[in-house]
Design an enzyme around this catalytic site. Structure first.
Site, PDB file in Angstrom:
ATOM      1  CE  LYS A   1      -4.370  -1.782   1.571  1.00 23.47           C
ATOM      2  NZ  LYS A   1      -5.516  -1.740   2.462  1.00 23.47           N
TER       3      LYS A   1
ATOM      4  CE  LYS B   1      -6.495  -7.936   0.389  1.00 25.69           C
ATOM      5  NZ  LYS B   1      -7.372  -7.706   1.477  1.00 25.69           N
TER       6      LYS B   1
ATOM      7  CE  LYS C   1     -13.918  -3.572   3.055  1.00 25.67           C
ATOM      8  NZ  LYS C   1     -12.628  -3.296   3.653  1.00 25.67           N
TER       9      LYS C   1
HETATM   10  N1  AQP Z   1     -10.062 -11.265  -1.007  1.00 22.30           N
HETATM   11  C1  AQP Z   1     -10.327 -11.693   0.227  1.00 22.30           C
HETATM   12  N2  AQP Z   1     -10.610 -12.996   0.448  1.00 22.30           N
HETATM   13  C2  AQP Z   1     -10.894 -13.452   1.706  1.00 22.30           C
HETATM   14  N3  AQP Z   1     -10.912 -12.630   2.793  1.00 22.30           N
HETATM   15  C3  AQP Z   1     -10.634 -11.333   2.604  1.00 22.30           C
HETATM   16  N4  AQP Z   1     -10.572 -10.270   3.437  1.00 22.30           N
HETATM   17  C4  AQP Z   1     -10.271  -9.139   2.738  1.00 22.30           C
HETATM   18  N5  AQP Z   1     -10.105  -9.438   1.442  1.00 22.30           N
HETATM   19  C5  AQP Z   1     -10.332 -10.790   1.320  1.00 22.30           C
HETATM   20  C6  AQP Z   1     -10.845 -10.346   4.868  1.00 22.30           C
HETATM   21  O1  AQP Z   1     -11.918  -9.453   5.141  1.00 22.30           O
HETATM   22  C7  AQP Z   1     -11.727  -8.905   6.427  1.00 22.30           C
HETATM   23  C8  AQP Z   1     -11.878  -7.421   6.382  1.00 22.30           C
HETATM   24  O2  AQP Z   1     -10.863  -6.827   5.655  1.00 22.30           O
HETATM   25  P1  AQP Z   1     -10.518  -5.299   5.913  1.00 22.30           P
HETATM   26  O3  AQP Z   1     -11.621  -4.448   5.501  1.00 22.30           O
HETATM   27  O4  AQP Z   1     -10.090  -5.100   7.295  1.00 22.30           O
HETATM   28  O5  AQP Z   1      -9.257  -5.000   5.072  1.00 22.30           O
HETATM   29  P2  AQP Z   1      -8.576  -5.644   3.877  1.00 22.30           P
HETATM   30  O6  AQP Z   1      -8.078  -7.008   4.210  1.00 22.30           O
HETATM   31  O7  AQP Z   1      -7.528  -4.679   3.444  1.00 22.30           O
HETATM   32  O8  AQP Z   1      -9.771  -5.769   2.842  1.00 22.30           O
HETATM   33  P3  AQP Z   1      -9.957  -5.122   1.468  1.00 22.30           P
HETATM   34  O9  AQP Z   1     -11.268  -5.555   0.976  1.00 22.30           O
HETATM   35  O10 AQP Z   1      -8.788  -5.380   0.572  1.00 22.30           O
HETATM   36  O11 AQP Z   1     -10.061  -3.581   1.788  1.00 22.30           O
HETATM   37  P4  AQP Z   1      -9.173  -2.381   1.316  1.00 22.30           P
HETATM   38  O12 AQP Z   1      -9.285  -2.376  -0.164  1.00 22.30           O
HETATM   39  O13 AQP Z   1      -9.824  -1.210   1.960  1.00 22.30           O
HETATM   40  O14 AQP Z   1      -7.778  -2.606   1.784  1.00 22.30           O
HETATM   41  C9  AQP Z   1     -10.371  -9.376   6.934  1.00 22.30           C
HETATM   42  O15 AQP Z   1     -10.568 -10.471   7.812  1.00 22.30           O
HETATM   43  C10 AQP Z   1      -9.678  -9.821   5.688  1.00 22.30           C
HETATM   44  O16 AQP Z   1      -8.743 -10.844   5.937  1.00 22.30           O
END
Ligand code: AQP
Length: 327
Positions: A111, A193, A196
């Site tokens: 990031k 992965k 969001k």
């Molecule tokens: N692709 C994924 N597959 C399975 N689990 C996932 N998680 C995130 N992406 C996947 C799990 O969702 C929970 C919440 O995640 P988060 O919002 O705390 O942050 P993140 O992991 O950074 O998720 P995103 O969707 O990628 O958000 P952004 O884009 O904002 O960084 C966690 O338990 C994570 O493991």
């Protein structure tokens, strides 16, 4: 009963990766554990947010927790910044962490893109996450497997602090990961992965997406040119990802799906997958609308913050006592 804690950032619409990796576990655990689920808004400001959108997003994530089946009678649901103990413990942990270990965090490296102008919050994110978990004497943390490194850091910090300040200072937690669904990949680039905040909205399926958006995302999903519906993450990451999604939503094993689609091309498989996903998300979307209309959300979050705050205070008193902080 074991204490469970987890959270999701209000950084956009929750997608099926968040659901299958984390949220599904939230619901499964709440019958036999003491569950605390948080909307981690302090984490979301590690990158700039629009204040109005952020507030909307907090309520949206909270409503989705309830829509997928988190029951506020069984689980404590609240917003992180409503409990000041998260920031307080985070500072104490910051003083026990090393810049070297934080620099090695994969998510920070990705990031920050290793720029000098990367926000310091991104660097400190794993320490705040450790504070979230340790503040509640958590034993189990249900998360997707992208969080494994952060859970390991949390454990390292707890063990380090217990070694120096007394073994009763912090509870050492364990991560809990789904057997399937622990890492759902982006539909456009199945080696990344699902996320969001990815720019391409067709890289993900959000829980509130309408059927036509789900259809477009799945029909456009990157696959390969050999046309065989077979699970092989290394050589066929796209179709393997779609097979995982199909399997967890339908309850049909990957082997059975491979048999079912033997000899048919990706088109038929994708069309059926659209139906499976649309059908699985319809009741969640209905419940989401009901929660939003009920007007009960704010009360649930307020009561949740009071309950969580009381637990947090107990932990903080013990930690501060062992550190010799305060009078
Ligand atoms: N692709 C994924 N597959 C399975 N689990 C996932 N998680 C995130 N992406 C996947 C799990 O969702 C929970 C919440 O995640 P988060 O919002 O705390 O942050 P993140 O992991 O950074 O998720 P995103 O969707 O990628 O958000 P952004 O884009 O904002 O960084 C966690 O338990 C994570 O493991």
């Amino acid at each position: 009963m074991k204490r469970v804690f987890s959270g999701i950032q209000p950084t956009g619409n929750i997608h099926i990766g968040n659901y299958l990796g984390a949220l599904k576990q939230f619901v499964e655990l709440q019958d036999n554990s003491d569950c605390i689920y948080c909307i981690v808004d302090l984490h979301s400001i590690t990158v700039p947010q629009d204040p109005k959108k952020l507030r909307e997003s907090i309520r949206n994530v909270a409503a989705l927790y309830l829509a997928v089946g988190v029951d506020p009678k069984k689980s404590t649901v609240f917003v992180q910044s409503d409990v000041p103990g998260h920031s307080e413990l985070s500072w104490i942990l910051t003083c026990c962490s090393y810049t070297g270990e934080l620099s090695r965090m994969t998510q920070f490296k990705q990031k920050s893109k290793e720029k000098e102008s990367a926000p310091t919050g991104l660097f400190m994110y794993p320490v705040l996450m450790a504070a979230d978990i340790l503040l509640y004497d958590t034993q189990i943390v249900p998360v997707g497997d992208d969080q494994k490194q952060h859970i390991e850091l949390t454990r390292d910090l707890a063990v380090r602090i217990n070694g120096k300040y007394g073994k009763d200072t912090l509870v050492v937690p364990e991560g809990k990961y789904m057997k399937s669904g622990a890492r759902i990949m982006a539909l456009d680039e199945p080696t990344n992965k699902m996320s969001k905040s990815a720019e391409n909205e067709f890289s993900r399926i959000s829980l509130l997406d309408p059927p036509n958006k789900i259809k477009k995302a799945i029909m456009r999903a990157t696959t390969d040119s050999d046309g065989e519906v077979r699970f092989d993450v290394e050589n066929k990451p796209g179709i393997s990802n779609l097979l995982s999604i199909y399997s967890v939503f339908s309850g049909i094993s990957i082997e059975q799906l491979e048999k079912k689609y033997q000899g048919s091309g990706y088109g038929d498989f994708k069309k059926d997958l659209v139906e499976v996903v649309v059908d699985a998300l319809a009741p969640i979307q209905q419940k989401y609308n009901d929660v939003m209309e009920s007007g009960e959300l704010d009360k649930i979050l307020k009561e949740g913050a009071e309950k969580a705050g009381a637990i947090a205070q107990k932990t903080l008193r013990r930690v501060k006592e062992n550190f010799g902080l305060g009078l």
